[in-house]
Design a protein around this motif. Structure first.
Motif, mmCIF file in Angstrom:
data_model
loop_
_atom_site.group_PDB
_atom_site.id
_atom_site.type_symbol
_atom_site.label_atom_id
_atom_site.label_comp_id
_atom_site.label_asym_id
_atom_site.label_seq_id
_atom_site.Cartn_x
_atom_site.Cartn_y
_atom_site.Cartn_z
ATOM 1 N N THR A 87 0.893 -0.984 0.064
ATOM 2 C CA THR A 87 -0.230 0.261 0.063
ATOM 3 C C THR A 87 0.883 1.057 0.142
ATOM 4 O O THR A 87 2.197 1.693 -0.018
ATOM 5 N N VAL A 139 -6.699 -2.743 2.489
ATOM 6 C CA VAL A 139 -6.296 -1.958 2.101
ATOM 7 C C VAL A 139 -6.503 -2.318 0.596
ATOM 8 O O VAL A 139 -6.752 -3.396 0.496
ATOM 9 N N PHE A 190 -9.711 12.493 -1.781
ATOM 10 C CA PHE A 190 -9.930 13.575 -2.783
ATOM 11 C C PHE A 190 -9.034 13.643 -3.144
ATOM 12 O O PHE A 190 -8.532 14.746 -3.465
ATOM 13 N N ASN A 191 -7.446 13.456 -2.867
ATOM 14 C CA ASN A 191 -5.709 13.780 -3.533
ATOM 15 C C ASN A 191 -5.917 14.275 -4.835
ATOM 16 O O ASN A 191 -7.315 12.899 -5.266
ATOM 17 N N GLY A 201 -8.733 16.036 -0.157
ATOM 18 C CA GLY A 201 -9.764 16.196 0.894
ATOM 19 C C GLY A 201 -9.625 14.068 1.239
ATOM 20 O O GLY A 201 -8.300 13.608 0.487
ATOM 21 N N TRP A 326 3.466 0.123 -5.875
ATOM 22 C CA TRP A 326 4.159 0.093 -4.053
ATOM 23 C C TRP A 326 5.056 -0.512 -3.199
ATOM 24 O O TRP A 326 4.812 -1.292 -3.274
HETATM 25 C C1 PLP Z 1 -4.159 8.277 -1.380
HETATM 26 C C2 PLP Z 1 -4.093 7.252 -0.690
HETATM 27 C C3 PLP Z 1 -4.078 7.229 1.044
HETATM 28 C C4 PLP Z 1 -4.062 8.829 1.674
HETATM 29 O O1 PLP Z 1 -5.017 9.739 1.139
HETATM 30 P P1 PLP Z 1 -5.114 11.731 1.044
HETATM 31 O O2 PLP Z 1 -5.885 12.303 0.959
HETATM 32 O O3 PLP Z 1 -3.495 11.726 -0.042
HETATM 33 O O4 PLP Z 1 -4.446 11.844 2.066
HETATM 34 C C5 PLP Z 1 -4.521 6.477 2.110
HETATM 35 N N1 PLP Z 1 -4.265 5.035 1.616
HETATM 36 C C6 PLP Z 1 -4.036 5.144 0.062
HETATM 37 C C7 PLP Z 1 -4.122 3.905 -0.249
HETATM 38 C C8 PLP Z 1 -4.537 5.839 -0.403
HETATM 39 O O5 PLP Z 1 -3.592 5.740 -1.942
#
Ligand code: PLP
Length: 381
Positions: A87, A139, A190-191, A201, A326
């Motif tokens: 992850t 995840v 919501f990156n 977000g 990853w």
């Molecule tokens: C993007 C992501 C996160 C974190 O999200 P953010 O909004 O960037 O803080 C957490 N876990 C996984 C698996 C992700 O891909």
């Protein structure tokens, strides 16, 4: 050649629709430029309805959602939390924010997500030592759910709550049910690189109303109800802004189309690359519905003729971004002191796995360019 075409990126935000613009301007013109407001409330309602959760709390990031989720589950100093090893670090970092220690579990080859058998083995050992973990964070990788029937059965046996990291899996399903609903809590992101975005977000979903209220309280600096500033708990500044929520409302309306587009990317790549020697696409088992947020494949260098890294460099040389899978958390220097179970499977995905450009905006011409480079690298070219 001086004229180069624009770079083809891994995953860019889809061109915004008129709806995002309309909501954003509404928020702007109303001057609700604050970390709360009518668009935040509406986004929470609409998001909860869309995924089928009773409550949704809009936060500044997916990481914040996981952090406050762990607090709800009362994870504290000296506790352990099981996390899928394959992850992004944001699945595991919040475990350390509450003073606990992550324990990493390998993936299986069927789903690429946490291996239920290894989870069962780990929990059996923990039970023998009389130190069970406080929570499990499966995840949903690259838009695909983990195997929740098996995971929930094991966790139920030991009465350990599940916090689902669905940051990459908005729109995915497992056995017909939406990602994010499998545990007591689900976290979304919501990156900018995710399937829909608010620039930055996150959202925490739960069926527990008291929990939703508690998270809103913590996320706005834990202000006790009093005319003055009064605090009986440590708070956080984690609330989503009204401007971001306005964009999120418009984005949410496009989600189904984005899922169709990302899945079509996967199908197109698979159709044109799937028969190359040594190329295997991330599987989508029966009863799983992946969004294919990212299209991911593995390359067996002995059969393909080139390594995954050589293919990545060949793509980069013609201005195409691709990324290794990853790097598993159990291999990360920052988590080297943490226990882990298994590891070979996620290590092999990291070694041989490549994420291809997967944006929902990609044209078939762009996809063809990616395909041509990869074909050209193969031993049959
Ligand atoms: C993007 C992501 C996160 C974190 O999200 P953010 O909004 O960037 O803080 C957490 N876990 C996984 C698996 C992700 O891909």
């Amino acid at each position: 050649m001086t004229q180069t075409r624009p770079r083809i990126w891994l995953s860019t935000p889809h061109v915004m629709s008129p709806k995002e613009r309309e909501y954003l301007l509404d928020a702007f013109d109303s001057n609700w430029i604050a970390p709360l407001g009518p668009h935040v409330d509406a986004f929470e309602r609409e998001f909860a309805a869309k995924v089928g959760a009773k409550h949704a709390v809009a936060l500044s990031s997916g990481t914040a959602a996981i952090h406050l989720g762990l607090k709800l589950l009362d994870v504290n100093h000296n506790d352990e939390v099981i996390v899928s090893s394959l992850t992004f670090s944001a699945s595991a970092n919040p475990v350390t924010y509450v003073g606990a220690t992550p324990v990493f579990i390998d993936s299986n080859r069927e789903t690429w997500n946490i291996d239920p058998q290894l989870l069962a083995d780990e929990l059996a050992d923990c039970a023998k030592k009389n130190k069970l973990p406080k929570a499990v964070i499966p995840v949903d990788l690259y838009g695909q759910c983990a195997d929740y029937d098996a995971i929930l059965e094991i966790c139920k046996k030991y009465e350990i709550p599940v916090l689902e990291d669905a940051a990459e899996a908005l729109g995915a399903k497992y056995q017909g049910e939406n990602a994010g609903l499998f545990g007591k809590l689900g976290a979304f992101s919501f990156n900018g690189n995710k399937i829909i975005t608010t620039s930055g977000g996150g959202m925490l979903v739960t069926d527990n109303e008291d929990w939703a209220k508690k998270v809103r309280f913590w996320a706005t600096q834990a202000r006790d109800p009093a005319p003055h500033y009064q605090h009986s708990e440590i708070g956080y500044n984690y609330r989503m802004s009204n401007l971001c929520a306005a964009v999120g409302r418009g984005q949410l309306l496009t989600l189904d189309e984005r899922v169709v587009a990302r899945r079509a990317n996967f199908d197109y790549y698979k159709k044109h690359l799937g028969d190359l020697p040594g190329v295997t696409f991330m599987p989508e088992p029966k009863n799983f519905f992946s969004t294919h947020w990212l299209t991911v494949l593995t390359i067996d260098p002995a059969k393909f003729g080139k390594s995954c890294e050589e293919v990545r460099l060949a793509l980069d040389a013609v201005n195409i971004e691709s990324r290794p899978v990853w790097k598993p958390m159990h291999l990360q220097p920052v988590f080297s002191h943490c226990r882990h179970r298994g590891g070979e499977v996620s290590e092999s995905f990291f070694q041989n796995g490549l994420c291809l450009p997967s944006g929902s905006d990609l044209t078939s011409k762009e996809l063809d360019q990616v395909i041509d480079v990869i074909k050209h690298e193969s031993c049959i070219a």
